[in-house]
Design a protein around this motif. Structure first.
Motif, PDB file in Angstrom:
ATOM      1  N   ASN A  92      23.136  -4.759   0.492  1.00 23.97           N
ATOM      2  CA  ASN A  92      23.588  -3.847   1.546  1.00 23.97           C
ATOM      3  C   ASN A  92      24.306  -4.579   2.660  1.00 23.97           C
ATOM      4  O   ASN A  92      25.347  -4.154   3.127  1.00 23.97           O
ATOM      5  CB  ASN A  92      22.372  -3.129   2.158  1.00 23.97           C
ATOM      6  CG  ASN A  92      22.058  -1.866   1.408  1.00 23.97           C
ATOM      7  OD1 ASN A  92      22.947  -1.323   0.753  1.00 23.97           O
ATOM      8  ND2 ASN A  92      20.827  -1.412   1.496  1.00 23.97           N
TER       9      ASN A  92
ATOM     10  N   ASP B 207      22.263  -3.509  15.342  1.00 20.99           N
ATOM     11  CA  ASP B 207      21.309  -2.588  14.703  1.00 20.99           C
ATOM     12  C   ASP B 207      21.211  -2.825  13.197  1.00 20.99           C
ATOM     13  O   ASP B 207      20.134  -2.736  12.630  1.00 20.99           O
ATOM     14  CB  ASP B 207      21.713  -1.130  14.965  1.00 20.99           C
ATOM     15  CG  ASP B 207      21.270  -0.687  16.353  1.00 20.99           C
ATOM     16  OD1 ASP B 207      20.464  -1.443  16.956  1.00 20.99           O
ATOM     17  OD2 ASP B 207      21.730   0.364  16.808  1.00 20.99           O
ATOM     18  N   ASP B 208      22.344  -3.136  12.578  1.00 20.09           N
ATOM     19  CA  ASP B 208      22.321  -3.439  11.135  1.00 20.09           C
ATOM     20  C   ASP B 208      21.380  -4.609  10.868  1.00 20.09           C
ATOM     21  O   ASP B 208      20.570  -4.590   9.941  1.00 20.09           O
ATOM     22  CB  ASP B 208      23.715  -3.851  10.631  1.00 20.09           C
ATOM     23  CG  ASP B 208      24.658  -2.658  10.559  1.00 20.09           C
ATOM     24  OD1 ASP B 208      24.157  -1.526  10.411  1.00 20.09           O
ATOM     25  OD2 ASP B 208      25.875  -2.873  10.661  1.00 20.09           O
TER      26      ASP B 208
ATOM     27  N   LYS C 294      18.981  -5.785  12.788  1.00 22.36           N
ATOM     28  CA  LYS C 294      17.582  -5.441  13.088  1.00 22.36           C
ATOM     29  C   LYS C 294      16.960  -4.626  11.962  1.00 22.36           C
ATOM     30  O   LYS C 294      15.811  -4.841  11.578  1.00 22.36           O
ATOM     31  CB  LYS C 294      17.501  -4.670  14.417  1.00 22.36           C
ATOM     32  CG  LYS C 294      17.582  -5.602  15.602  1.00 22.36           C
ATOM     33  CD  LYS C 294      17.170  -4.913  16.884  1.00 22.36           C
ATOM     34  CE  LYS C 294      17.134  -5.931  18.019  1.00 22.36           C
ATOM     35  NZ  LYS C 294      17.511  -5.346  19.319  1.00 22.36           N
ATOM     36  N   GLU C 295      17.750  -3.695  11.457  1.00 26.53           N
ATOM     37  CA  GLU C 295      17.241  -2.851  10.364  1.00 26.53           C
ATOM     38  C   GLU C 295      16.939  -3.700   9.129  1.00 26.53           C
ATOM     39  O   GLU C 295      15.880  -3.576   8.510  1.00 26.53           O
ATOM     40  CB  GLU C 295      18.299  -1.772  10.045  1.00 26.53           C
ATOM     41  CG  GLU C 295      17.850  -0.702   9.073  1.00 26.53           C
ATOM     42  CD  GLU C 295      16.491  -0.072   9.443  1.00 26.53           C
ATOM     43  OE1 GLU C 295      15.675   0.103   8.513  1.00 26.53           O
ATOM     44  OE2 GLU C 295      16.242   0.217  10.644  1.00 26.53           O
ATOM     45  N   ALA C 296      17.856  -4.614   8.824  1.00 29.17           N
ATOM     46  CA  ALA C 296      17.658  -5.489   7.657  1.00 29.17           C
ATOM     47  C   ALA C 296      16.413  -6.355   7.861  1.00 29.17           C
ATOM     48  O   ALA C 296      15.608  -6.554   6.944  1.00 29.17           O
ATOM     49  CB  ALA C 296      18.875  -6.364   7.434  1.00 29.17           C
TER      50      ALA C 296
ATOM     51  N   LYS D  89      13.835  -5.709   9.603  1.00 37.61           N
ATOM     52  CA  LYS D  89      12.632  -4.876   9.464  1.00 37.61           C
ATOM     53  C   LYS D  89      12.256  -4.749   7.985  1.00 37.61           C
ATOM     54  O   LYS D  89      11.099  -4.841   7.598  1.00 37.61           O
ATOM     55  CB  LYS D  89      12.901  -3.491  10.067  1.00 37.61           C
ATOM     56  CG  LYS D  89      11.731  -3.004  10.936  1.00 37.61           C
ATOM     57  CD  LYS D  89      11.919  -1.569  11.376  1.00 37.61           C
ATOM     58  CE  LYS D  89      12.649  -1.468  12.707  1.00 37.61           C
ATOM     59  NZ  LYS D  89      13.051  -0.078  13.031  1.00 37.61           N
ATOM     60  N   GLU D  90      13.290  -4.570   7.167  1.00 38.37           N
ATOM     61  CA  GLU D  90      13.031  -4.440   5.717  1.00 38.37           C
ATOM     62  C   GLU D  90      12.546  -5.758   5.125  1.00 38.37           C
ATOM     63  O   GLU D  90      11.667  -5.776   4.273  1.00 38.37           O
ATOM     64  CB  GLU D  90      14.304  -3.980   4.995  1.00 38.37           C
ATOM     65  CG  GLU D  90      14.625  -2.513   5.229  1.00 38.37           C
ATOM     66  CD  GLU D  90      15.907  -2.129   4.509  1.00 38.37           C
ATOM     67  OE1 GLU D  90      16.021  -2.441   3.313  1.00 38.37           O
ATOM     68  OE2 GLU D  90      16.791  -1.544   5.156  1.00 38.37           O
TER      69      GLU D  90
ATOM     70  N   GLN E 111      16.012 -13.684  13.569  1.00 34.72           N
ATOM     71  CA  GLN E 111      16.651 -12.768  14.524  1.00 34.72           C
ATOM     72  C   GLN E 111      17.399 -13.525  15.611  1.00 34.72           C
ATOM     73  O   GLN E 111      18.541 -13.208  15.932  1.00 34.72           O
ATOM     74  CB  GLN E 111      15.574 -11.871  15.143  1.00 34.72           C
ATOM     75  CG  GLN E 111      16.164 -10.849  16.096  1.00 34.72           C
ATOM     76  CD  GLN E 111      15.283  -9.607  16.176  1.00 34.72           C
ATOM     77  OE1 GLN E 111      14.405  -9.385  15.332  1.00 34.72           O
ATOM     78  NE2 GLN E 111      15.510  -8.801  17.188  1.00 34.72           N
TER      79      GLN E 111
END
Ligand code: GDP
Length: 297
Positions: free
Chosen positions: A16, A26-27, A29-31, A33-34, A57
């Motif tokens: 992705n 945000d991309d 951070k989202e990654a 998190k996963e 991060q």
């Protein structure tokens, strides 16, 4: 194969990321998190995951990525580098005494972790390197353990020293060392008794061996299948008797592999080898980079 599900999850996350031309904060951070979820599900120690994510991060949301030509790939690269760092970066060899001096290696671990098998596997590795190892049966509580060591030693073509069940392990170790001197062995590997749980008696016995003979390397064998417990065991052993390195067994099994990822971060001690099966040849040197590539694909 170990790590399959972690590998699959991370590879999807990265697919992705790579497909995005530009990445927003945000991309990333989202990654992350996963990735965090995937690592926790693979049984990696919580604190280790937290620190790992924080490190990635900090680097990923820095200028490098935002100004980079291909930010998705940059994040993948950072995660890879941090994974390697987590596992200790470098391959660690078992430190041998210089010249013809005898190196004494004490194997420790809970019962069933794979200690006796791994002892024989290690002896085979040393033999291949032209060394002359002597295996010593210091597990005096289980006659089966002595027998098992003898059988495995024979398979490896390595001599096994045993005094049966009626002597103290520390005294057996001392006698074995004299035998090794006469016999010109240059590596002595002590197979000690494990118990189902860590207890004072086990630690006292290991300490007594250390007080009686000069142990140069204490190697802890842990079972990857026991996940986070394996890492707690490693921490306990290191705090109580001090270890020099760890061998993680049963990574061939249906394990989520978190133990291998956490052990260095939690104990500060490197993984030396990994057990990849029941056969005496199924012991592989541990390469952090290879392991990271295997996980990330
Ligand atoms: P000990 O009680 O710690 O000495 O454990 P053993 O050496 O007797 O091993 C316990 C069981 O684990 C045995 O059935 C071994 O064949 C098995 N075992 C040890 N290492 C590995 C490994 O890397 N992979 C697999 N699949 N089995 C292993």
């Amino acid at each position: 194969m170990a790590f399959d599900s972690l590998t699959e999850k991370l590879q999807n996350i990265f697919k992705n990321l790579r497909s995005k031309g530009r990445l927003t904060e945000d991309d990333v951070k989202e990654a992350l998190k996963e990735i965090k979820r995937a690592l926790l599900a693979a049984d990696v120690n919580f604190k280790v995951v937290k620190d790992f994510i924080k490190n990635v991060q900090e680097r990923a949301i820095g200028q490098d990525v935002m100004n980079g030509l291909n930010p998705g790939q940059m994040v993948v690269k950072i995660v890879n580098e941090e994974l390697v760092k987590l596992m200790g970066s470098e391959t660690t060899e078992i430190k041998l005494q210089p010249g013809s001096a005898i190196t004494v290696i004490m194997m420790a671990g809970l019962q069933g972790a794979g200690k006796t098998t791994t002892t024989a596997k290690l002896a085979g590795k040393f033999k291949l390197k032209g060394k002359k190892p002597l295996l010593v049966a210091c597990d005096v509580y289980r006659p089966a353990a002595i027998k098992q060591l003898q059988i495995n030693g024979e398979k490896q073509g390595v001599e096994v020293f045993s005094m049966g069940e009626n002597h103290k392990p520390a005294n057996i170790a001392k006698a074995a060392l004299l035998h090794a001197q006469k016999n010109k062995n240059n590596i002595v590997i002590l197979d000690t008794a494990g118990r189902l749980h860590i207890d004072e008696d086990m630690m006292a016995e290991l300490q007594e061996i250390k007080d009686t003979v000069d142990v140069h390397q204490t190697i802890l064998v842990i079972d990857a299948m026991t996940g986070q417990d394996a890492v707690n065991v490693a921490k306990d052993f290191n705090d109580k008797i001090g270890i020099d390195g760890v061998i993680v067994t049963k990574l061939d099994g249906d394990t989520r592999g978190g133990a291998a990822l956490s052990v260095k971060a939690v104990t500060g001690k490197p993984i030396l080898y990994v057990g990849m099966g029941e056969k005496l040849s199924d012991l592989e040197q541990f390469y952090p980079e290879r392991m990271a590539s295997r996980i990330l694909g």
